[in-house]
Each structure stands twice: as structure tokens, then as C-alpha cells.
Design an enzyme around this catalytic site. Structure first.
Site, mmCIF file in Angstrom:
data_model
loop_
_atom_site.group_PDB
_atom_site.id
_atom_site.type_symbol
_atom_site.label_atom_id
_atom_site.label_comp_id
_atom_site.label_asym_id
_atom_site.label_seq_id
_atom_site.Cartn_x
_atom_site.Cartn_y
_atom_site.Cartn_z
ATOM 1 N N ALA A 126 44.332 42.398 47.549
ATOM 2 C CA ALA A 126 43.148 42.764 48.333
ATOM 3 C C ALA A 126 42.089 43.420 47.446
ATOM 4 C CB ALA A 126 43.543 43.701 49.473
ATOM 5 N N TYR A 127 42.525 44.385 46.661
ATOM 6 C CA TYR A 127 41.589 45.133 45.821
ATOM 7 C C TYR A 127 40.900 44.242 44.792
ATOM 8 C CZ TYR A 127 39.852 48.448 42.353
ATOM 9 O OH TYR A 127 39.059 49.134 41.467
ATOM 10 N N SER A 128 41.674 43.539 43.992
ATOM 11 C CA SER A 128 41.079 42.758 42.903
ATOM 12 C C SER A 128 40.234 41.601 43.422
ATOM 13 C CB SER A 128 42.184 42.233 41.973
ATOM 14 O OG SER A 128 42.794 43.302 41.281
ATOM 15 N N SER A 145 38.558 41.600 46.192
ATOM 16 C CA SER A 145 37.312 42.180 46.702
ATOM 17 C C SER A 145 36.363 42.527 45.555
ATOM 18 C CB SER A 145 37.612 43.427 47.539
ATOM 19 O OG SER A 145 38.021 44.524 46.743
#
Length: 226
Positions: A144-146, A148
Site C-alpha cells: 500500500a505504502y510504496s 501510493s
């Protein structure tokens, strides 16, 4: 003297950016959900209020403040971020969406809310991550983080093209490992080679002068990944 909005200022790089800009005599609007750390600084040229980048009323509040108190904006630094470190199959849709609401939709919404207050010489700097760079090393648990952070890299390129005639300039910094609480969440126990104040000094200098040399560019600012 510049008029500068910085998000994610309660800790880490954002907190250090506020101190650097204020000490240099610039006007700063420091935005984060928790303002205790900024309030304790007691800096006269720093304004602050509690801010949720996913809340429409807070976005309007920022736009109104900049227009009424400053009459315009020189620099926007999109530094706020959310992270979740969890295997992909275990992440709920709500958790995945929460990361995107802060890291992508919030960045787009705040930028849109302030664009009409910036001129051709303005500079929008978005803080991304090496994890969002195509072809870079990737790590399990950060889907999710990367992803985004990859999205805001492309968003920056698109906005630079769309506003290249009128300004402002748009650039994005993909950071490597910096010793922040977010890094500790992503890589427990890892010791980064850079401290938040060191990276903040680089970002502050780039935000003030980088638009003279770059527009729509991704700069990889990394000595370690992680």
C-alpha cells in the site's frame, strides 16, 4: 522571505523543516493532526492548527488562511504520509484505502486547494519514497505504502506538464532511509544513515531553489535503501 505550507509537521522531517524555515525568517503554516510539538517551539512566524488532510473542511480552512493572512503562497511541501506494514493478503480494503487517502488523494486535494494562490515562481514539492520508484528495490509488507508513493511521482509529472505555462513548478523527492518513526514501522530495528534534521536541510534548500533548475522531475535522494 517566503510563505510556506508544510504538512506532517508533528515529528520527523516535517518538524525539522518548520524549525529551519522559521529560523531563516520565512513564514510557515505547519499542518498536522497533533500540534503539541510545534506549539512548544513558540516561534512567532509559525502558524499552526490541527489539520486532517482527508477532511474537506480542513482543506478549505488552509486555503482561507493563506488567502486572508498571506495573500498568496510561495512553497507547498507535501510531507505528510501514512504507512502500513502488513502482508498483502492480510491488509483490509479499509487499511489500503486509508494509506491512499493520505498519501495520494490528500496530496492532490491540498495541492488543488492552494494552486490558485501560487504564481509562476511557486514551487510544489512532494515527498515520496525510493519504494515508489519504478525498478527500485521493493520490500514485502509495503504494497500500500510504496504503490501510493509511486502514484504521487506520476501525479507530479502530470501536474508539471499541465501547469508548465502558468506555474507553479512541481517536483518530487524520493527519499531513502531516514531515521524516523515511519522508518521504524517499516523496518523495525534498522538504523538509517541519515537523521531527520539532515534530510530536512536538503529539502528546505531544494524547495527554495530547485524550481529554478527542475520542473516535473523525480530526484532520488538516497544513500541507503533502506
Amino acid at each position: 522571505m517566503k510563505k510556506i505550507v508544510v504538512t506532517g509537521t508533528s515529528r520527523g522531517i516535517g518538524f525539522e523543516l518548520v524549525k529551519i524555515f522559521a529560523e531563516a525568517g520565512h513564514k510557515v503554516l505547519a499542518l498536522s493532526r497533533n500540534q503539541d510539538s510545534i506549539k512548544k517551539l513558540g516561534l512567532e512566524n509559525v502558524h499552526f492548527f490541527e489539520f486532517d488532510i482527508t477532511a474537506e473542511e480542513d482543506l478549505q480552512k488552509v486555503s482561507a488562511f493563506v488567502k486572508e493572512e498571506w495573500g498568496g503562497l510561495d512553497i507547498l511541501i507535501n510531507n505528510a504520509g501514512a504507512i502500513i506494514n502488513k502482508p498483502f493478503e492480510e491488509i483490509t480494503s479499509e487499511e489500503f484505502e486509508k494509506v491512499y487517502r493520505v498519501n495520494v488523494f490528500g496530496v492532490a486535494a491540498l495541492t488543488k486547494a492552494l494552486l490558485h494562490l501560487m504564481n509562476k515562481e511557486g514551487h510544489v514539492v512532494t515527498v515520496s519514497s525510493m519504494g515508489g520508484v519504478q525498478g527500485s528495490m521493493k520490500f514485502p509488507g509495503l504494497s500500500a505504502y510504496s504503490s501510493s508513493k509511486g502514484a504521487v511521482i506520476t501525479l507530479t509529472e502530470l501536474l508539471a506538464e499541465e501547469y508548465k505555462e502558468t506555474g507553479p513548478s512541481f517536483n518530487v523527492l524520493a527519499l531513502g532511509a531516514v531515521q524516523t518513526e515511519m522508518l521504524a514501522e517499516a523496518f523495525p530495528g534498522y538504523k538509517a544513515p541519515l537523521q531527520p534534521a539532515e534530510m530536512a536541510r536538503y529539502i528546505s534548500d531544494f524547495s527554495l531553489t530547485g524550481n529554478k533548475f527542475y520542473n516535473g522531475k523525480l530526484l532520488q535522494v538516497s544513500s541507503s535503501t533502506p
